[in-house]
Design a protein around this motif. Structure first.
Motif, PDB file in Angstrom:
ATOM      1  N   ILE A   8      15.003  29.587 -60.915  1.00  0.00           N
ATOM      2  CA  ILE A   8      16.068  30.916 -60.226  1.00  0.00           C
ATOM      3  C   ILE A   8      15.912  31.998 -61.421  1.00  0.00           C
ATOM      4  O   ILE A   8      15.673  31.677 -62.602  1.00  0.00           O
ATOM      5  N   GLY A   9      16.224  32.983 -60.845  1.00  0.00           N
ATOM      6  CA  GLY A   9      16.636  34.100 -61.870  1.00  0.00           C
ATOM      7  C   GLY A   9      15.281  34.405 -62.730  1.00  0.00           C
ATOM      8  O   GLY A   9      14.270  34.291 -62.052  1.00  0.00           O
ATOM      9  N   GLN A  10      15.278  35.132 -63.845  1.00  0.00           N
ATOM     10  CA  GLN A  10      14.551  35.449 -64.630  1.00  0.00           C
ATOM     11  C   GLN A  10      13.804  34.491 -65.347  1.00  0.00           C
ATOM     12  O   GLN A  10      14.405  33.512 -65.711  1.00  0.00           O
ATOM     13  N   SER A  11      12.367  34.415 -65.581  1.00  0.00           N
ATOM     14  CA  SER A  11      11.875  33.392 -66.331  1.00  0.00           C
ATOM     15  C   SER A  11      10.678  34.237 -67.484  1.00  0.00           C
ATOM     16  O   SER A  11      10.377  35.169 -66.824  1.00  0.00           O
ATOM     17  N   ASP A  12      10.560  33.643 -68.436  1.00  0.00           N
ATOM     18  CA  ASP A  12       9.327  33.988 -69.096  1.00  0.00           C
ATOM     19  C   ASP A  12       8.609  32.865 -69.634  1.00  0.00           C
ATOM     20  O   ASP A  12       8.776  31.801 -69.301  1.00  0.00           O
ATOM     21  N   PRO A  13       7.432  33.276 -70.482  1.00  0.00           N
ATOM     22  CA  PRO A  13       6.494  32.017 -70.884  1.00  0.00           C
ATOM     23  C   PRO A  13       7.124  30.975 -71.793  1.00  0.00           C
ATOM     24  O   PRO A  13       6.641  30.209 -72.199  1.00  0.00           O
ATOM     25  N   PHE A  73      16.643  26.586 -63.885  1.00  0.00           N
ATOM     26  CA  PHE A  73      16.710  26.206 -62.666  1.00  0.00           C
ATOM     27  C   PHE A  73      17.870  25.589 -61.940  1.00  0.00           C
ATOM     28  O   PHE A  73      18.692  25.111 -62.711  1.00  0.00           O
ATOM     29  N   ASN A  74      17.921  25.420 -60.676  1.00  0.00           N
ATOM     30  CA  ASN A  74      18.946  25.293 -59.881  1.00  0.00           C
ATOM     31  C   ASN A  74      18.835  23.525 -59.801  1.00  0.00           C
ATOM     32  O   ASN A  74      17.580  23.118 -59.615  1.00  0.00           O
ATOM     33  N   ILE A  75      19.808  22.899 -59.377  1.00  0.00           N
ATOM     34  CA  ILE A  75      19.636  21.317 -59.224  1.00  0.00           C
ATOM     35  C   ILE A  75      20.018  20.969 -57.800  1.00  0.00           C
ATOM     36  O   ILE A  75      21.052  21.423 -57.592  1.00  0.00           O
ATOM     37  N   MET A  76      19.142  20.557 -57.211  1.00  0.00           N
ATOM     38  CA  MET A  76      19.449  20.204 -55.763  1.00  0.00           C
ATOM     39  C   MET A  76      20.554  19.188 -55.740  1.00  0.00           C
ATOM     40  O   MET A  76      21.136  19.570 -54.500  1.00  0.00           O
ATOM     41  N   ASP A  77      20.542  18.215 -56.236  1.00  0.00           N
ATOM     42  CA  ASP A  77      21.594  17.156 -56.103  1.00  0.00           C
ATOM     43  C   ASP A  77      22.293  17.110 -57.641  1.00  0.00           C
ATOM     44  O   ASP A  77      21.616  16.361 -58.373  1.00  0.00           O
ATOM     45  N   PRO A  78      23.645  17.354 -57.621  1.00  0.00           N
ATOM     46  CA  PRO A  78      24.507  17.262 -58.986  1.00  0.00           C
ATOM     47  C   PRO A  78      24.615  15.955 -59.391  1.00  0.00           C
ATOM     48  O   PRO A  78      24.459  15.563 -60.451  1.00  0.00           O
ATOM     49  N   LYS A  79      24.333  14.888 -58.298  1.00  0.00           N
ATOM     50  CA  LYS A  79      24.468  13.425 -58.783  1.00  0.00           C
ATOM     51  C   LYS A  79      23.143  12.778 -59.493  1.00  0.00           C
ATOM     52  O   LYS A  79      23.230  11.904 -60.117  1.00  0.00           O
ATOM     53  N   ASN A  80      22.079  13.696 -58.908  1.00  0.00           N
ATOM     54  CA  ASN A  80      20.418  13.343 -59.653  1.00  0.00           C
ATOM     55  C   ASN A  80      20.030  14.529 -60.505  1.00  0.00           C
ATOM     56  O   ASN A  80      19.241  15.321 -59.897  1.00  0.00           O
TER      57      ASN A  80
END
Length: 140
Positions: free
Chosen positions: A8-13, A18-25
């Protein structure tokens, strides 16, 4: 491979979030992750490469619990059973590199392109970890 979430958001090299799909995992700090990056080649074509990253920071938040929430209000919300489905967990990862093979010689290189938003982030495979961490000293 175990998928943790998406960039998510801006990234660079060198970094991505990144967002986590499942907070328990979720990954833990210093865990290795991998993501695919489209890397430009000398002939102008693009090649998909598996890039290794390391989680350097994990953050979480809930829209009902912020800096304005008093301890008493937080306790009451907990008693009322405010839904944990609203918890958001984010990870920040440092890009470590990828294995580049050329002319019978392998070395670790940093990508020149960033991973794209929306790209899935996975727990690093044993294969990529073994390849990168068993290189001889002269190959790193």
């Amino acid at each position: 491979m175990k998928e943790y979430g998406s960039i998510i958001g801006q990234s660079d090299p060198t970094w991505f979030e990144f967002n986590i799909m499942d907070p328990k995992n979720r990954p833990v700090s210093y865990e290795y992750v991998e993501v695919e990056v489209e890397e430009p080649q000398q002939d102008g074509s693009m090649r998909s490469i598996r890039v290794l990253g390391q989680v350097k920071r994990i953050t979480s938040r809930h829209p009902f619990y912020d800096e304005r929430t008093t301890p008493d209000a937080a306790r009451k919300m907990g008693e009322l059973g405010i839904d944990d489905d609203l918890i958001q967990v984010f990870a920040h990862a440092k890009v470590l590199g990828y294995l580049h093979d050329e002319g019978g010689r392998s070395d670790v290189r940093r990508p020149r392109s960033p991973p794209m938003p929306g790209s899935p982030v996975y727990r690093a495979s044993d294969e990529i970890l073994q390849l990168l961490f068993t290189l001889g000293e002269g190959e790193i």
